[in-house]
Design a protein around this motif. Structure first.
Motif, short mmCIF file in Angstrom:
data_model
loop_
_atom_site.label_atom_id
_atom_site.label_comp_id
_atom_site.label_asym_id
_atom_site.label_seq_id
_atom_site.Cartn_x
_atom_site.Cartn_y
_atom_site.Cartn_z
N THR A 178 -59.99 6.80 -14.13
CA THR A 178 -60.10 8.25 -14.12
C THR A 178 -59.57 8.86 -15.41
OG1 THR A 178 -57.92 8.56 -13.14
CG2 THR A 178 -59.78 8.23 -11.62
N ILE A 179 -60.00 10.10 -15.65
CA ILE A 179 -59.47 10.85 -16.78
C ILE A 179 -57.96 11.02 -16.64
CG2 ILE A 179 -59.43 13.13 -17.88
CD1 ILE A 179 -62.41 13.35 -17.33
N ALA A 180 -57.52 11.33 -15.41
CA ALA A 180 -56.09 11.50 -15.16
C ALA A 180 -55.33 10.21 -15.47
CB ALA A 180 -55.86 11.93 -13.71
N GLY A 181 -55.89 9.07 -15.09
CA GLY A 181 -55.24 7.80 -15.38
C GLY A 181 -55.15 7.53 -16.87
N ARG A 182 -56.21 7.86 -17.59
CA ARG A 182 -56.19 7.70 -19.05
C ARG A 182 -55.13 8.59 -19.68
NH1 ARG A 182 -61.89 7.68 -18.25
NH2 ARG A 182 -62.18 9.76 -19.13
N ALA A 183 -55.04 9.83 -19.16
CA ALA A 183 -54.05 10.76 -19.70
C ALA A 183 -52.63 10.24 -19.48
CB ALA A 183 -54.21 12.13 -19.05
N LEU B 196 -50.00 9.21 -22.43
CA LEU B 196 -48.69 9.83 -22.45
C LEU B 196 -47.59 8.78 -22.50
CD1 LEU B 196 -46.70 12.25 -21.97
CD2 LEU B 196 -47.07 11.89 -19.52
N ALA B 197 -47.67 7.79 -21.63
CA ALA B 197 -46.65 6.75 -21.56
C ALA B 197 -46.53 6.01 -22.88
CB ALA B 197 -46.97 5.78 -20.42
N GLU B 198 -47.65 5.66 -23.47
CA GLU B 198 -47.62 4.91 -24.73
C GLU B 198 -46.94 5.72 -25.83
OE1 GLU B 198 -48.33 1.89 -25.12
OE2 GLU B 198 -49.59 1.33 -23.44
N ASN B 199 -47.24 7.02 -25.91
CA ASN B 199 -46.61 7.86 -26.92
C ASN B 199 -45.11 7.96 -26.71
OD1 ASN B 199 -48.80 8.55 -28.53
ND2 ASN B 199 -49.34 10.35 -27.32
N VAL C 53 -40.04 4.78 -18.66
CA VAL C 53 -39.79 6.20 -18.86
C VAL C 53 -39.49 6.83 -17.50
CG1 VAL C 53 -40.71 8.40 -19.68
CG2 VAL C 53 -41.35 6.27 -20.84
N ASP C 54 -38.33 7.45 -17.36
CA ASP C 54 -37.95 8.06 -16.09
C ASP C 54 -38.64 9.40 -15.89
OD1 ASP C 54 -35.86 6.33 -14.73
OD2 ASP C 54 -35.01 6.46 -16.74
N VAL C 55 -38.72 9.82 -14.63
CA VAL C 55 -39.36 11.08 -14.26
C VAL C 55 -38.35 11.97 -13.55
CG1 VAL C 55 -41.22 12.14 -12.92
CG2 VAL C 55 -41.60 9.92 -14.02
#
Length: 368
Positions: free
Chosen positions: A63-68, A72-75, A128-130
């Motif tokens: 999904t687009i959301a999954g790609r986003a 984000l995580a990689e950055n 990365v924590d949330v």
């Protein structure tokens, strides 16, 4: 796992949870009380995120959301960012209020919708924590038609059950929860159209009851969790002692250059250290930022980078301050007013990094 009571942590704030969930975005609001004009949200950006995945050799999610979420995580991993603070809108899980007769049954069960799972799972799997913002009473985040004026007691019960379900679902992955948002600024939120109802304006105990209810809800489900209440730090009447008993960490939000681009002012962050020492409680800078535009108001990408570096170093140097969240990660096509609201991102709305992103990444690596 993130512990904002101890070591210093660097974070970013997300203002566009729809991007990572597949939920329909809200309508943009332009000068809401002068013109009452709304514009439809533009296309969710995914081109930059697709390229980011290719650059890192990742497997493309469905999904687009999954790609986003993956981009984000990689950055964030590359920049060594510790945490993401993000809205978890109540209506994402409960579009319409559950009937009163079904509430007790819901409390013992679970939501059928968990649209934030991809974001949480992707970020935490990368280290990365949330920090979710839960039970925020902004009208655009509440289940349709829900507001406290109708029945305070029922609203408190609903807020408690909602919060408990979220903590129960994610307690193995999330240990820090922000409850509500800027309670010392609720009257201003109502005046600005973000909240609806007199409950947000007139205290009469509602403020304290709601915060205590949410704090209890988190700790009932996870006794080891950490709660945060963030306050508008630029407010003339801060009164942090009123709120400190309802949380484990007190957050402060600072936008010292919101009304004027010059001079750049990072000195206000020292208030965080004063509050921490006065209360004997850890303080984090939940939000702070400087817009990269518009240029006709004197803002610029270079000044934004200067503020981000100065604020990060200042917060890190303060003994009582345990973390900083930069507002915000990316600009979006969601529009707000005044115009500087639309330029706080460390990335522009095409997904390209601004100078402030490179500066923030460098400072984090230097200070860690």
């Amino acid at each position: 796992m993130l512990d904002l009571r101890k070591r210093f942590s660097f974070g970013v704030d997300l203002d566009d949870p729809w991007r990572y969930t597949g939920v329909a975005p809200p309508k943009s609001v332009i000068i809401p009380h002068l013109l009452s004009v709304s514009l439809p949200e533009g296309k969710i950006l995914d081109e930059a995120e697709d390229q980011e995945i290719k650059d890192h050799g990742g497997v493309e999610p469905r999904t687009i959301a999954g790609r986003a979420a993956l981009a984000l995580a990689e950055n964030l991993v590359q920049a060594k960012v510790d945490f993401v603070r993000c809205w978890f809108p109540w209506k994402y899980f409960e579009p319409f209020p559950v009937s009163e007769s079904s509430l007790d049954r819901l409390a013992d069960q679970s939501y059928s919708l968990w649209p934030m799972d991809d974001l949480v799972n992707t970020l935490t799997s990368k280290g990365v924590d949330v920090v979710p913002v839960v039970a925020c009473g902004y009208q655009r985040m509440l289940p349709q038609g829900l507001e406290p004026d109708q029945n305070w007691t029922l609203y408190l019960k609903r807020a408690s059950i909602h919060t408990r379900l979220l903590v129960r679902h994610w307690k193995s992955k999330i240990k820090c929860w922000q409850i509500e948002n800027e309670p010392n600024w609720w009257a201003e939120h109502e005046a600005g159209g973000w909240r609806t109802g007199l409950s947000w304006i007139h205290e009469h105990g509602f403020r304290q009851e709601l915060l205590q209810t949410l704090n209890n809800a988190v700790h009932v489900e996870d006794s080891g969790a950490i709660t945060v209440i963030n306050l508008e730090g630029d407010a003339k009447t801060l009164d942090p002692g009123t709120y400190s008993s309802y949380c484990d960490v007190l957050g402060l939000d600072f936008y010292p250059n919101y009304k004027s681009a010059n001079p750049i002012n990072i000195g206000v962050l020292k208030l965080g250290d004063e509050v921490s020492k006065g209360l004997g409680k850890p303080v984090m800078v939940s939000e702070t930022g400087y817009p990269s535009g518009p240029s006709f108001l004197g803002y610029s990408p270079d000044r934004q980078a200067e503020y981000v570096e100065g604020a990060s170093r200042q917060a890190y140097a303060l003994d009582g301050v345990t973390g900083i969240g930069i507002w915000r990660y990316i600009d979006t096509s969601w529009r707000s007013f005044p115009p500087q609201e639309n330029h706080f991102g460390l990335f522009d709305n095409r997904g390209s990094p601004k100078p402030a992103w490179a500066v923030y990444s460098r400072v984090i690596k230097e200070l860690k």
